[in-house]
Write a protein that holds these residues in place. Structure first.
Motif, PDB file in Angstrom:
ATOM      1  N   VAL A   1     -80.190  15.814   2.674  1.00 29.59           N
ATOM      2  CA  VAL A   1     -79.653  16.366   1.652  1.00 29.59           C
ATOM      3  C   VAL A   1     -79.581  18.052   1.834  1.00 29.59           C
ATOM      4  O   VAL A   1     -80.513  18.600   1.869  1.00 29.59           O
ATOM      5  CB  VAL A   1     -80.302  16.166   0.364  1.00 29.59           C
ATOM      6  CG1 VAL A   1     -79.324  16.478  -1.033  1.00 29.59           C
ATOM      7  CG2 VAL A   1     -80.459  14.623   0.141  1.00 29.59           C
ATOM      8  N   LYS A   2     -78.357  18.539   1.717  1.00 27.31           N
ATOM      9  CA  LYS A   2     -78.046  19.872   1.908  1.00 27.31           C
ATOM     10  C   LYS A   2     -77.369  20.440   0.377  1.00 27.31           C
ATOM     11  O   LYS A   2     -76.362  19.720  -0.110  1.00 27.31           O
ATOM     12  CB  LYS A   2     -77.098  20.318   2.996  1.00 27.31           C
ATOM     13  CG  LYS A   2     -76.710  21.870   2.970  1.00 27.31           C
ATOM     14  CD  LYS A   2     -75.584  22.109   3.877  1.00 27.31           C
ATOM     15  CE  LYS A   2     -75.903  21.757   5.284  1.00 27.31           C
ATOM     16  NZ  LYS A   2     -74.866  22.113   6.384  1.00 27.31           N
ATOM     17  N   ASP A   3     -78.286  21.168  -0.172  1.00 25.18           N
ATOM     18  CA  ASP A   3     -77.755  21.748  -1.496  1.00 25.18           C
ATOM     19  C   ASP A   3     -77.268  23.150  -1.426  1.00 25.18           C
ATOM     20  O   ASP A   3     -77.738  23.889  -0.701  1.00 25.18           O
ATOM     21  CB  ASP A   3     -78.795  21.803  -2.407  1.00 25.18           C
ATOM     22  CG  ASP A   3     -78.410  22.302  -3.946  1.00 25.18           C
ATOM     23  OD1 ASP A   3     -78.390  21.489  -4.675  1.00 25.18           O
ATOM     24  OD2 ASP A   3     -78.583  23.154  -4.270  1.00 25.18           O
ATOM     25  N   THR A  41     -80.294  25.042   0.693  1.00 32.52           N
ATOM     26  CA  THR A  41     -81.561  24.237   0.972  1.00 32.52           C
ATOM     27  C   THR A  41     -81.322  22.959   1.442  1.00 32.52           C
ATOM     28  O   THR A  41     -80.430  22.274   1.139  1.00 32.52           O
ATOM     29  CB  THR A  41     -82.495  24.344  -0.291  1.00 32.52           C
ATOM     30  OG1 THR A  41     -81.365  23.363  -1.188  1.00 32.52           O
ATOM     31  CG2 THR A  41     -82.521  25.782  -1.111  1.00 32.52           C
ATOM     32  N   LYS A  42     -82.233  22.478   2.449  1.00 27.81           N
ATOM     33  CA  LYS A  42     -82.317  21.242   3.174  1.00 27.81           C
ATOM     34  C   LYS A  42     -83.534  20.645   2.800  1.00 27.81           C
ATOM     35  O   LYS A  42     -84.586  21.116   2.881  1.00 27.81           O
ATOM     36  CB  LYS A  42     -81.922  21.478   4.423  1.00 27.81           C
ATOM     37  CG  LYS A  42     -80.479  21.919   4.720  1.00 27.81           C
ATOM     38  CD  LYS A  42     -80.446  22.174   6.294  1.00 27.81           C
ATOM     39  CE  LYS A  42     -79.009  22.524   6.876  1.00 27.81           C
ATOM     40  NZ  LYS A  42     -79.123  22.801   8.335  1.00 27.81           N
ATOM     41  N   GLU A  53     -74.437  18.055  -0.003  1.00 28.98           N
ATOM     42  CA  GLU A  53     -73.827  17.182   1.128  1.00 28.98           C
ATOM     43  C   GLU A  53     -75.103  16.299   1.343  1.00 28.98           C
ATOM     44  O   GLU A  53     -76.342  16.385   1.333  1.00 28.98           O
ATOM     45  CB  GLU A  53     -73.559  17.920   2.578  1.00 28.98           C
ATOM     46  CG  GLU A  53     -72.354  19.009   2.416  1.00 28.98           C
ATOM     47  CD  GLU A  53     -72.302  19.577   3.647  1.00 28.98           C
ATOM     48  OE1 GLU A  53     -72.861  19.509   4.660  1.00 28.98           O
ATOM     49  OE2 GLU A  53     -71.409  20.472   3.626  1.00 28.98           O
ATOM     50  N   LYS A  54     -74.748  14.905   1.637  1.00 26.83           N
ATOM     51  CA  LYS A  54     -75.977  13.861   1.787  1.00 26.83           C
ATOM     52  C   LYS A  54     -75.418  13.080   3.131  1.00 26.83           C
ATOM     53  O   LYS A  54     -74.336  12.225   2.824  1.00 26.83           O
ATOM     54  CB  LYS A  54     -76.169  13.165   0.624  1.00 26.83           C
ATOM     55  CG  LYS A  54     -77.228  12.238   0.688  1.00 26.83           C
ATOM     56  CD  LYS A  54     -77.735  11.464  -0.689  1.00 26.83           C
ATOM     57  CE  LYS A  54     -76.540  10.700  -1.107  1.00 26.83           C
ATOM     58  NZ  LYS A  54     -77.115   9.810  -2.317  1.00 26.83           N
ATOM     59  N   VAL A  55     -76.349  13.202   3.920  1.00 27.58           N
ATOM     60  CA  VAL A  55     -76.018  12.278   5.127  1.00 27.58           C
ATOM     61  C   VAL A  55     -76.994  11.238   5.534  1.00 27.58           C
ATOM     62  O   VAL A  55     -78.138  11.719   5.409  1.00 27.58           O
ATOM     63  CB  VAL A  55     -75.551  13.255   6.434  1.00 27.58           C
ATOM     64  CG1 VAL A  55     -75.272  12.355   7.637  1.00 27.58           C
ATOM     65  CG2 VAL A  55     -74.282  14.243   5.931  1.00 27.58           C
ATOM     66  N   LYS A  56     -76.737  10.182   5.997  1.00 25.86           N
ATOM     67  CA  LYS A  56     -77.676   9.175   6.092  1.00 25.86           C
ATOM     68  C   LYS A  56     -78.362   9.735   7.453  1.00 25.86           C
ATOM     69  O   LYS A  56     -77.712   9.964   8.437  1.00 25.86           O
ATOM     70  CB  LYS A  56     -77.293   7.777   6.371  1.00 25.86           C
ATOM     71  CG  LYS A  56     -77.164   7.000   5.152  1.00 25.86           C
ATOM     72  CD  LYS A  56     -76.746   5.565   5.148  1.00 25.86           C
ATOM     73  CE  LYS A  56     -76.440   5.065   3.920  1.00 25.86           C
ATOM     74  NZ  LYS A  56     -75.588   3.839   4.102  1.00 25.86           N
TER      75      LYS A  56
END
Length: 241
Positions: A177-179, A168-169, A193-196
């Protein structure tokens, strides 16, 4: 432990992303080094090198390569490829690089933007600047914020072997945020994952603060010109002043 320290060191991370196109990556690297006119035997740092596919190919093209990554397991895997002109070491990109000045630093396939604090992002640029010779190149291959916002797929399932990765994004503030959830080895696993979503302006300001000028932006791995509305990538080319 931060999310990238645990997730990147698991075998499941590499399994999830094992579909990455090596042919496209090698074509991109070939075009990039040709565009930069880097002569053979130039010294290049592959920063956040993962399992070393770009480092190995750069070395095959005749370059002297140092591959750096925070993941100890990735670096242990990469040691099998080492030779006199290809070395791998564990390294946190926020820290100074203890190595002779190089001609270019490559940070590829969205290997930036993981940190919560702006000062950590700036430390990366400072570290890269200090590692480069004057007029050396820094290539930062990043996501295109506008493209991500317009093309976000909220949910999908990716199957690798017998594992179904439920993805899920969502966008939270300035982050995507990618769960990631899945069952494997008789256990339930949960990572993220969490990317600015850095803007072009922010990246440029970080670069200029560390003594760089941005001289080019490409929009994809074929090195087409960047278009903020439709380009899937934001590949920044900086030169150290």
């Amino acid at each position: 432990m931060e999310w990238f320290e645990s997730w990147f060191d698991t075998p499941y991370y590499h399994l999830l992303y094992n579909n990455r196109d090596y042919t496209e990556a090698e074509s991109f690297i070939t075009k990039l080094t040709s565009e930069l006119q880097l002569p053979q035997s130039s010294k290049i740092i592959d920063l956040a090198c993962g399992k070393g596919r770009h480092s190995v190919f750069l070395n095959k093209l005749g370059y002297d390569v140092l591959g750096l990554d925070l993941s100890r397991k990735s670096i242990e895997h990469n040691k099998q490829f080492e030779n006199q002109t290809l070395i791998f070491n564990v390294h946190d990109m926020r820290n100074p690089i203890d190595y002779e000045p190089v001609d270019a630093v490559f940070n590829l396939f969205t290997s930036f933007g993981y940190f919560d604090h702006e000062e950590d992002d700036k430390k990366v640029f400072k570290s890269v600047s200090n590692a480069l010779k004057k007029d050396g190149y820094f290539v930062l291959d990043y996501l295109n914020e506008e493209f991500v916002r317009k093309n976000l797929v909220p949910e999908n399932v990716i199957t690798r072997g017998e594992i179904d990765f439920k993805i899920t994004k969502k966008i939270e503030g300035r982050h995507i945020v990618k769960d990631i959830q899945f069952e494997a080895d008789g256990k339930s696993h949960h990572y993220f994952e969490k990317v600015k979503l850095h803007t072009l302006e922010t990246i440029k300001s970080y670069a200029e603060e560390s003594g760089f000028e941005r001289i080019k932006i490409w929009g994809d791995y074929q090195l087409n010109d960047f278009d903020k509305e439709v380009s899937p990538r934001c590949i920044n080319l900086f030169r150290k002043k």
